[in-house]
Design an enzyme around this catalytic site. Structure first.
Site, PDB file in Angstrom:
ATOM      1  N   LEU A 205       0.858  -1.195   0.000  1.00 60.78           N
ATOM      2  CA  LEU A 205       0.000   0.000   0.000  1.00 60.78           C
ATOM      3  C   LEU A 205       0.885   1.233   0.000  1.00 60.78           C
ATOM      4  O   LEU A 205       1.798   1.313   0.814  1.00 60.78           O
ATOM      5  CB  LEU A 205      -0.792   0.071   1.318  1.00 60.78           C
ATOM      6  CG  LEU A 205      -2.056  -0.734   1.533  1.00 60.78           C
ATOM      7  CD1 LEU A 205      -2.609  -0.389   2.912  1.00 60.78           C
ATOM      8  CD2 LEU A 205      -3.098  -0.411   0.471  1.00 60.78           C
ATOM      9  N   HIS A 206       0.625   2.166  -0.880  1.00 62.52           N
ATOM     10  CA  HIS A 206       1.380   3.422  -0.792  1.00 62.52           C
ATOM     11  C   HIS A 206       0.656   4.602  -1.425  1.00 62.52           C
ATOM     12  O   HIS A 206       1.115   5.728  -1.324  1.00 62.52           O
ATOM     13  CB  HIS A 206       2.758   3.269  -1.438  1.00 62.52           C
ATOM     14  CG  HIS A 206       2.696   3.210  -2.936  1.00 62.52           C
ATOM     15  ND1 HIS A 206       2.264   2.100  -3.605  1.00 62.52           N
ATOM     16  CD2 HIS A 206       2.995   4.130  -3.888  1.00 62.52           C
ATOM     17  CE1 HIS A 206       2.311   2.333  -4.904  1.00 62.52           C
ATOM     18  NE2 HIS A 206       2.747   3.554  -5.112  1.00 62.52           N
TER      19      HIS A 206
END
Ligand code: UD1
Length: 364
Positions: A205-206
């Protein structure tokens, strides 16, 4: 033909490496400089990839580092223009949709240097994503648009881009997947993390839309807390995500017994983890493509994707950031309700050959 091949951020390296290797096969025809903007600069976000992808030290390193969008893009433009003023290439090759991609393309076009965009034509139609803006600008100033799927050709034609500039060639990221697989197979990362092949979930996730707002971020971690009770989760954490976890004082999630948070991993370890995962959860672009080729179920934690072929033909599904939806589909997949897919056209490991062959035709 003098070519500058631009890399800047993590997803660029594995797209550029096959092109670099292919260009080297024709030393009488091409002179290629590898240009690294320094958008990503850590050992784990940059250096390890150069070693594992067998890329040389960049011929030009701009060292711009992090910053706000305007600042980062501007710094890359200033530095790249200065670097090439006295020794200009004939063609600048950029890949993907990061700030380095658009910045170097803009410098080139203003100096009347030709631009080639690897992975042209993808569209999420979501202008809140900086990548969408980078893609649209880069495509519109490129002379060669190397596309990875037929829908990308259609997007470009619909925007009025001349047919003669568009070349459907496939996916260079998948060239890397095939080329490095023997090295990937040798990795022992599962043993090091204490998980068994086929019995863990991999998550990355980013995206700002998932990690920059505390209620969404917390909702996602609450969901992971529930899922890890059923199956271990491996989470190589992007520096941006770790920074937000600390900023929102959510450090308690680092203590969950079955949530194995690691530093960002190198290419070989990460591909090994991806290949043997039961399920991948992600908001990345590249993972949607790699899981499709590896035949691993993928839930994309976004409302849209610029890579719809991974949904039409591959193993990818969009679930957004809604905890109930993520949980329901994750559990169903763990129970065996998996989507089967096939490998999209030309994702065959030979895309760099096709690109270089097009450039050879044009340069002769
Ligand atoms: C960038 C790309 C995104 C891509 C992602 C892959 C843009 C607009 N975004 O997002 O499309 O999916 O790379 O990772 O180009 N940081 C470090 N070390 C590094 C690099 C970054 O600690 O080597 C930290 C910094 O705190 C920085 C933050 O990560 O502020 C974000 O980095 P940045 O390059 O701005 O964007 P990404 O989120 O990585």
């Amino acid at each position: 033909m003098k070519i500058d091949l631009i890399v800047g951020a993590r997803p660029n390296y594995m797209k550029a490496a096959p092109i670099y290797r292919e260009l080297l096969k024709y030393p009488a025809e091409f002179q290629c400089r590898l240009v690294h903007t320094g958008q990503h600069y850590d050992e784990k976000m940059s250096d390890i990839f150069f070693r594992e992808l067998e890329l040389p030290k960049p011929h030009i390193y701009l060292g711009v580092g992090s910053g706000r969008h305007g600042e980062q893009t501007g710094k890359i433009m200033i530095a790249y223009e200065k670097a090439i003023l006295n020794d200009q290439p004939d063609l600048v090759l950029v890949a993907g949709d990061v700030n380095s991609t658009v910045a170097c393309s803009l410098v080139a076009v203003k100096l009347h240097i030709k631009v080639g965009h690897i992975e042209g034509g993808l569209r999420s139609r979501d202008w809140s994503m900086p990548e969408e803006i980078n893609r649209i600008v880069t495509d519109n100033i490129s002379d060669y648009l190397f596309t990875s799927s037929r829908d990308a050709d259609e997007n470009l034609l619909a925007e009025g881009i001349a047919k003669e500039k568009i070349f459907f060639v496939g996916n260079t990221m998948i060239d890397s997947l095939h080329y490095y697989m023997p090295k990937v197979e040798q990795r022992q990362i599962q043993r090091e993390l204490g998980v068994e092949p086929g019995n863990y979930i991999l998550i990355t996730l980013h995206r700002p839309s998932n990690v920059d707002r505390d209620e969404i971020f917390k909702g996602l971690f609450d969901t992971l807390e529930t899922i890890q009770r059923r199956m271990p989760i491996v989470f190589p954490m992007h520096p941006r995500t770790l920074k937000m976890l600390q900023e929102f004082s959510l450090g308690r999630y680092l203590e969950l017994p079955n949530l194995k948070i690691t530093e960002p991993l190198g290419y070989h370890d990460f591909m090994k983890l991806q290949k043997d995962a039961r399920l991948v959860l992600t908001d990345s672009g590249g993972l949607q493509e790699e899981t499709t080729v590896l035949g691993v179920p993928c839930l994309t934690l976004r409302k849209n994707t610029e890579r719809p072929v991974t949904i039409w033909e591959g193993t990818n599904e969009l679930v957004g950031s809604d905890p109930a939806q993520i949980l329901a589909r994750s559990m169903a997949i763990l129970d065996g309700d998996v989507k089967k897919g096939r490998i999209p056209e030309y994702w065959d490991g030979h895309t760099a050959e096709r690109i270089v062959s097009i450039l050879r035709d044009r340069s002769s």
